[in-house]
Design a protein around this motif. Structure first.
Motif, PDB file in Angstrom:
ATOM      1  N   SER A 146      41.689 127.259 -27.243  1.00 19.02           N
ATOM      2  CA  SER A 146      40.634 126.569 -27.982  1.00 19.02           C
ATOM      3  C   SER A 146      41.011 126.415 -29.439  1.00 19.02           C
ATOM      4  O   SER A 146      40.844 125.354 -30.011  1.00 19.02           O
ATOM      5  CB  SER A 146      39.322 127.339 -27.890  1.00 19.02           C
ATOM      6  OG  SER A 146      38.654 127.020 -26.719  1.00 19.02           O
ATOM      7  N   ASP A 147      41.487 127.482 -30.034  1.00 19.94           N
ATOM      8  CA  ASP A 147      41.639 127.423 -31.482  1.00 19.94           C
ATOM      9  C   ASP A 147      42.652 128.454 -31.956  1.00 19.94           C
ATOM     10  O   ASP A 147      42.790 129.519 -31.367  1.00 19.94           O
ATOM     11  CB  ASP A 147      40.279 127.694 -32.143  1.00 19.94           C
ATOM     12  CG  ASP A 147      40.210 127.162 -33.550  1.00 19.94           C
ATOM     13  OD1 ASP A 147      41.170 126.491 -33.962  1.00 19.94           O
ATOM     14  OD2 ASP A 147      39.216 127.406 -34.239  1.00 19.94           O
ATOM     15  N   VAL A 148      43.342 128.093 -33.020  1.00 15.09           N
ATOM     16  CA  VAL A 148      44.164 129.048 -33.754  1.00 15.09           C
ATOM     17  C   VAL A 148      43.695 128.978 -35.193  1.00 15.09           C
ATOM     18  O   VAL A 148      43.631 127.890 -35.761  1.00 15.09           O
ATOM     19  CB  VAL A 148      45.664 128.685 -33.722  1.00 15.09           C
ATOM     20  CG1 VAL A 148      46.469 129.702 -34.503  1.00 15.09           C
ATOM     21  CG2 VAL A 148      46.166 128.596 -32.314  1.00 15.09           C
ATOM     22  N   THR A 149      43.331 130.099 -35.760  1.00 17.04           N
ATOM     23  CA  THR A 149      42.911 130.063 -37.148  1.00 17.04           C
ATOM     24  C   THR A 149      43.189 131.421 -37.777  1.00 17.04           C
ATOM     25  O   THR A 149      43.805 132.277 -37.170  1.00 17.04           O
ATOM     26  CB  THR A 149      41.434 129.658 -37.267  1.00 17.04           C
ATOM     27  OG1 THR A 149      41.103 129.504 -38.632  1.00 17.04           O
ATOM     28  CG2 THR A 149      40.529 130.694 -36.657  1.00 17.04           C
ATOM     29  N   ARG A 162      51.006 123.435 -26.041  1.00 21.16           N
ATOM     30  CA  ARG A 162      51.360 122.354 -26.959  1.00 21.16           C
ATOM     31  C   ARG A 162      50.206 122.039 -27.915  1.00 21.16           C
ATOM     32  O   ARG A 162      50.411 121.518 -29.000  1.00 21.16           O
ATOM     33  CB  ARG A 162      51.733 121.098 -26.169  1.00 21.16           C
ATOM     34  CG  ARG A 162      53.041 121.190 -25.450  1.00 21.16           C
ATOM     35  CD  ARG A 162      54.196 121.445 -26.393  1.00 21.16           C
ATOM     36  NE  ARG A 162      54.300 120.432 -27.440  1.00 21.16           N
ATOM     37  CZ  ARG A 162      54.983 119.303 -27.318  1.00 21.16           C
ATOM     38  NH1 ARG A 162      55.619 119.047 -26.208  1.00 21.16           N
ATOM     39  NH2 ARG A 162      55.029 118.450 -28.311  1.00 21.16           N
ATOM     40  N   GLY A 163      49.004 122.368 -27.497  1.00 20.03           N
ATOM     41  CA  GLY A 163      47.853 122.126 -28.361  1.00 20.03           C
ATOM     42  C   GLY A 163      47.908 122.921 -29.650  1.00 20.03           C
ATOM     43  O   GLY A 163      47.181 122.630 -30.598  1.00 20.03           O
ATOM     44  N   TRP A 192      49.266 121.190 -33.977  1.00 15.88           N
ATOM     45  CA  TRP A 192      48.548 120.857 -35.217  1.00 15.88           C
ATOM     46  C   TRP A 192      47.691 122.011 -35.698  1.00 15.88           C
ATOM     47  O   TRP A 192      47.469 122.162 -36.898  1.00 15.88           O
ATOM     48  CB  TRP A 192      47.689 119.611 -35.000  1.00 15.88           C
ATOM     49  CG  TRP A 192      48.479 118.344 -34.986  1.00 15.88           C
ATOM     50  CD1 TRP A 192      49.824 118.225 -34.839  1.00 15.88           C
ATOM     51  CD2 TRP A 192      47.973 117.020 -35.128  1.00 15.88           C
ATOM     52  NE1 TRP A 192      50.182 116.910 -34.871  1.00 15.88           N
ATOM     53  CE2 TRP A 192      49.068 116.148 -35.048  1.00 15.88           C
ATOM     54  CE3 TRP A 192      46.703 116.492 -35.307  1.00 15.88           C
ATOM     55  CZ2 TRP A 192      48.934 114.771 -35.142  1.00 15.88           C
ATOM     56  CZ3 TRP A 192      46.561 115.125 -35.398  1.00 15.88           C
ATOM     57  CH2 TRP A 192      47.669 114.273 -35.318  1.00 15.88           C
ATOM     58  N   LEU A 193      47.175 122.811 -34.757  1.00 18.40           N
ATOM     59  CA  LEU A 193      46.325 123.930 -35.174  1.00 18.40           C
ATOM     60  C   LEU A 193      47.136 124.910 -36.023  1.00 18.40           C
ATOM     61  O   LEU A 193      46.661 125.416 -37.047  1.00 18.40           O
ATOM     62  CB  LEU A 193      45.745 124.630 -33.954  1.00 18.40           C
ATOM     63  CG  LEU A 193      44.751 123.811 -33.136  1.00 18.40           C
ATOM     64  CD1 LEU A 193      44.441 124.488 -31.821  1.00 18.40           C
ATOM     65  CD2 LEU A 193      43.473 123.599 -33.919  1.00 18.40           C
ATOM     66  N   GLU A 215      47.842 123.381 -39.399  1.00 14.50           N
ATOM     67  CA  GLU A 215      46.688 123.452 -40.292  1.00 14.50           C
ATOM     68  C   GLU A 215      46.541 124.858 -40.857  1.00 14.50           C
ATOM     69  O   GLU A 215      46.234 125.040 -42.037  1.00 14.50           O
ATOM     70  CB  GLU A 215      45.418 123.043 -39.548  1.00 14.50           C
ATOM     71  CG  GLU A 215      44.264 122.874 -40.506  1.00 14.50           C
ATOM     72  CD  GLU A 215      42.921 122.810 -39.840  1.00 14.50           C
ATOM     73  OE1 GLU A 215      42.849 122.494 -38.651  1.00 14.50           O
ATOM     74  OE2 GLU A 215      41.932 123.093 -40.529  1.00 14.50           O
ATOM     75  N   ILE A 249      49.629 119.525 -43.162  1.00 15.57           N
ATOM     76  CA  ILE A 249      49.057 118.457 -42.349  1.00 15.57           C
ATOM     77  C   ILE A 249      47.885 117.792 -43.055  1.00 15.57           C
ATOM     78  O   ILE A 249      47.806 116.570 -43.089  1.00 15.57           O
ATOM     79  CB  ILE A 249      48.677 118.967 -40.943  1.00 15.57           C
ATOM     80  CG1 ILE A 249      48.170 117.847 -40.068  1.00 15.57           C
ATOM     81  CG2 ILE A 249      47.671 120.088 -41.003  1.00 15.57           C
ATOM     82  CD1 ILE A 249      48.129 118.184 -38.625  1.00 15.57           C
TER      83      ILE A 249
END
Lengths: 435, 231
Positions: B84-87, B135-136, B139-140, B143, B161
């Motif tokens: 879902s997310d990398v942050t 692969r998702g 961009w995460l 960012e 980015i």
């Protein structure tokens, strides 16, 4: 007969001995009439293998905002695509660290501005998980209505603009007429059309006005006709099918691995819908279908979105039938503002009003990630609290950002004109991507 | 009538229809079964497991981030196939370590897991990339690098980015970065005016069409020096 060179404007492009482009001046004879210069024999331009660089955007209507794509073309075929973002970046997440929770809600309008009321709901759900608040039954149903109306609205904009991109103008007008009806209803409810800021932590900014449900029922009765009309116009239309089928194909495994979500993922045949798989707002008690495509191309994304609009109408019908009476906001003076009349007449309410406005509600230390099914896909809000009234970190999981990251994969090998159709099928909103 | 049927992703493990969470407690509660499986499998790498507001958080050793996440993705009893997310999170307390956060979903089992790695203060901000698993993450992670300056080792194209490449003020979401930027308004204005909006392409892009030679002399000189403006 002597030839002489005339203005540069008359020159044409030719090739020199090495095959590189050069300017060849047009010549005139003594009588003043132009004499064309034939390129030397054997020097026909041979462009095979030579790639061209083309730039789309950022100021281009078909990129749906300020997206910039740098394309490497072999003839008309895209060999490589390099996207550039950030033209709308304004640091929402940074600003959120300096704002109270209720003050952040107005920022959520501005990211995915086609789904502003849905974002308000999503943010409020995340904040309520962080506060440990259970919202009222009426508020839950009102939020479902808000989410589904904004899904219909967003899909209508997608439909209209995609039709324009592909060259059909009429469905755009039909779609925007219906969208305008929803905007009027939203305006009646919260007073704003686009920047709604409709929710508060623990409730809504306003209850629906009297007679509003009649408007909604009338809309639900008449709106499916428009969907059917557009369906009849496009679904078997030879031009539409020819421009959309087989483009930008993502297989199910690829789609999951690239992190696609929403209609993009479901068109590939993966039935992941946050409303069904990780429900919120009691979505599991509504009876609706999750449309799933088979080929994962632009045409399937169109079919999925059309069907989602019909399913949203089904959900709205059930929601408006079950809408219970009762309070919209929770009964907790530390979080919800007292009514204005009480705040000006009762001492305690005035103190609460002052504390909620000046200090803001404080959640306990903790964190929460709440995802909702926005029209674009899985929209998540991740909030971390250190016990103060402002979040330490407020993170938006933007579905169109992740969906767009697959565009190089999808456009490669297709024609330049198909790039526009594929880009339109992603349904991007640059406000959400750049934030 | 409709060609579509009700379909839900969860077909393995949990056959019951999921329900909206109600009355979840602040701390504690039932943990995601994957947390116990991780503890059994990677006893050394898993530091602790917390359940906050019903969401399971697994704290892992930053050195083994890639290994743990790859196992979660590949193991047939876990199948965390969706990222879902990398942050990242930096706390206001300067003593607290910066955390890298992955939000993982297992679509077949309908599970949600938050994996965290804390990078201690004083150590370089580096962690394994999960690009070759998901692969998702492309961009995460870019960012996250852009905003926090965390370098993801193994990411093939780790560059800014959202901010432009010549951005010199640092990493905006770090807590030592002031809200209005690090440079004064006059300096920001000066830099903005010094940008050349003509030079819109990177050298990599110009190499596509051998377009470099066709550029004006001054632009070629600037690009030769590695300056990339207008982006």
């Amino acid at each position: 007969m002597a030839n002489r060179t005339v203005e540069v404007e008359l020159s044409t492009t030719g090739l020199d001995a090495q095959g590189r482009a050069q300017r060849v001046p047009l010549v005139t004879n003594d009588g003043g009439s132009a004499v064309s210069v034939e390129p030397p024999p054997g020097m026909e331009p041979d462009l095979e293998g030579e790639h061209m660089l083309i730039n789309i955007g950022p100021q281009h209507p078909a990129t749906h905002g300020v997206l910039r794509l740098v394309l490497e073309l072999d003839g008309e075929t895209v060999v490589r695509c390099i996207p550039h973002l950030g033209y709308l970046h304004c640091g929402f997440e940074k600003i959120g660290e300096y704002r109270q929770y209720n003050q952040i809600i107005c920022w959520t309008d501005r990211e995915d501005y086609l789904n502003s009321i849905g974002n308000n709901v999503a943010f409020a759900l995340g904040a309520e998980r962080l506060f440990g608040i259970e919202i009222t039954a009426r508020c839950t149903v009102l939020r479902v209505i808000a989410c589904e109306l904004s899904r219909v609205m967003s899909h209508l904009v997608w439909l209209g603009t995609t039709c324009i991109d592909i060259g059909a103008f009429t469905p755009f007008l039909w779609a925007f007429q219906q969208r305008e009806r929803i905007y009027r209803m939203i305006e009646k409810w919260v007073g704003a059309r686009l920047t709604t800021t409709a929710t508060r932590v623990g409730g809504m900014a306003a209850d629906i006005p009297s007679g509003w449900t009649d408007d909604l029922r009338h809309f639900l009765k008449t709106f499916p006709n428009t969907v059917d009309e557009i369906d009849r116009m496009l679904t078997r239309n030879a031009i539409w099918v020819g421009r959309t089928i087989g483009l930008g194909v993502m297989t199910p495994d690829e789609a999951v691995n690239w992190g696609l979500s929403g209609p993009m993922l479901r068109a590939s045949g993966v039935a992941y819908d946050v409303r069904k798989d990780f429900p919120y707002l009691d979505y599991e008690t509504y009876d609706f279908d999750v449309p799933v495509g088979t080929n994962g191309d632009v045409y399937d994304r169109y079919l999925v979105r059309m069907e989602e609009m019909r399913q949203s109408v089904r959900i709205l019908q059930q929601a408006v039938d079950r809408l219970p009476d009762g309070p919209v906001n929770i009964d907790d003076p530390r979080i919800i503002l007292p009514p204005k009349s009480k705040a000006t007449s009762e001492m305690e309410s005035m103190i609460h009003h002052f504390k909620v406005v000046m200090e803001g509600p404080r959640p306990p230390i903790g964190e929460s990630y709440v995802a909702v099914e926005s029209p674009k896909g899985e929209k998540g809000y991740y909030m971390v609290s250190d016990g103060t009234s402002k979040p330490v970190r407020w993170r938006i999981r933007p579905p169109s950002f992740v969906n767009l990251s697959a565009i190089p994969k999808m456009v490669e090998g297709h024609l330049l004109s198909d790039v526009i159709a594929i880009n339109a099928s992603i349904d991007i909103v640059m406000g959400e991507i750049d934030r | 009538m409709s060609p579509f049927q009700v379909v839900t992703a969860g077909s393995q493990g949990s056959s019951a229809q999921p329900v909206s969470p109600h009355n979840v407690s602040h701390r504690g509660g039932e943990a995601n079964p994957s947390a116990q499986a991780l503890k059994d499998k990677f006893a050394a790498a898993v530091k602790r497991v917390e359940v906050i507001w019903g969401e399971t958080v697994v704290f892992i050793d930053p050195a083994s981030a890639s290994t743990v996440i790859r196992w979660l993705h590949d193991d047939p009893s876990q199948q965390y196939d969706y990222l879902s997310d990398v942050t990242a999170v930096e706390y206001r307390d300067a003593e607290m370590p910066i955390e890298v956060v992955w939000h993982l979903r297992s679509l077949p089992y309908r599970r949600f897991l938050r994996v965290k790695a804390q990078i201690p203060k004083g150590q370089p901000l580096e962690i394994d990339s999960v690009y070759d698993i998901y692969r998702g993450a492309d961009w995460l992670e870019r960012e996250c690098y852009d905003m926090f300056g965390i370098r993801f080792k193994g990411h093939p194209d780790l560059r800014r980015i959202l901010m432009w490449e010549s951005y010199k003020e640092g990493f905006p979401l770090r807590k030592d970065f002031p809200l209005r930027g690090r440079f004064s308004r006059s300096e920001q204005l000066r830099q903005a005016l010094a940008q050349n909006p003509e030079a819109r392409y990177s050298m990599e892009e110009l190499s596509i069409a051998n377009a470099f030679e066709d550029l004006p002399e001054d632009m070629r000189k600037r690009l030769d020096k590695g300056v990339r403006t207008g982006e």
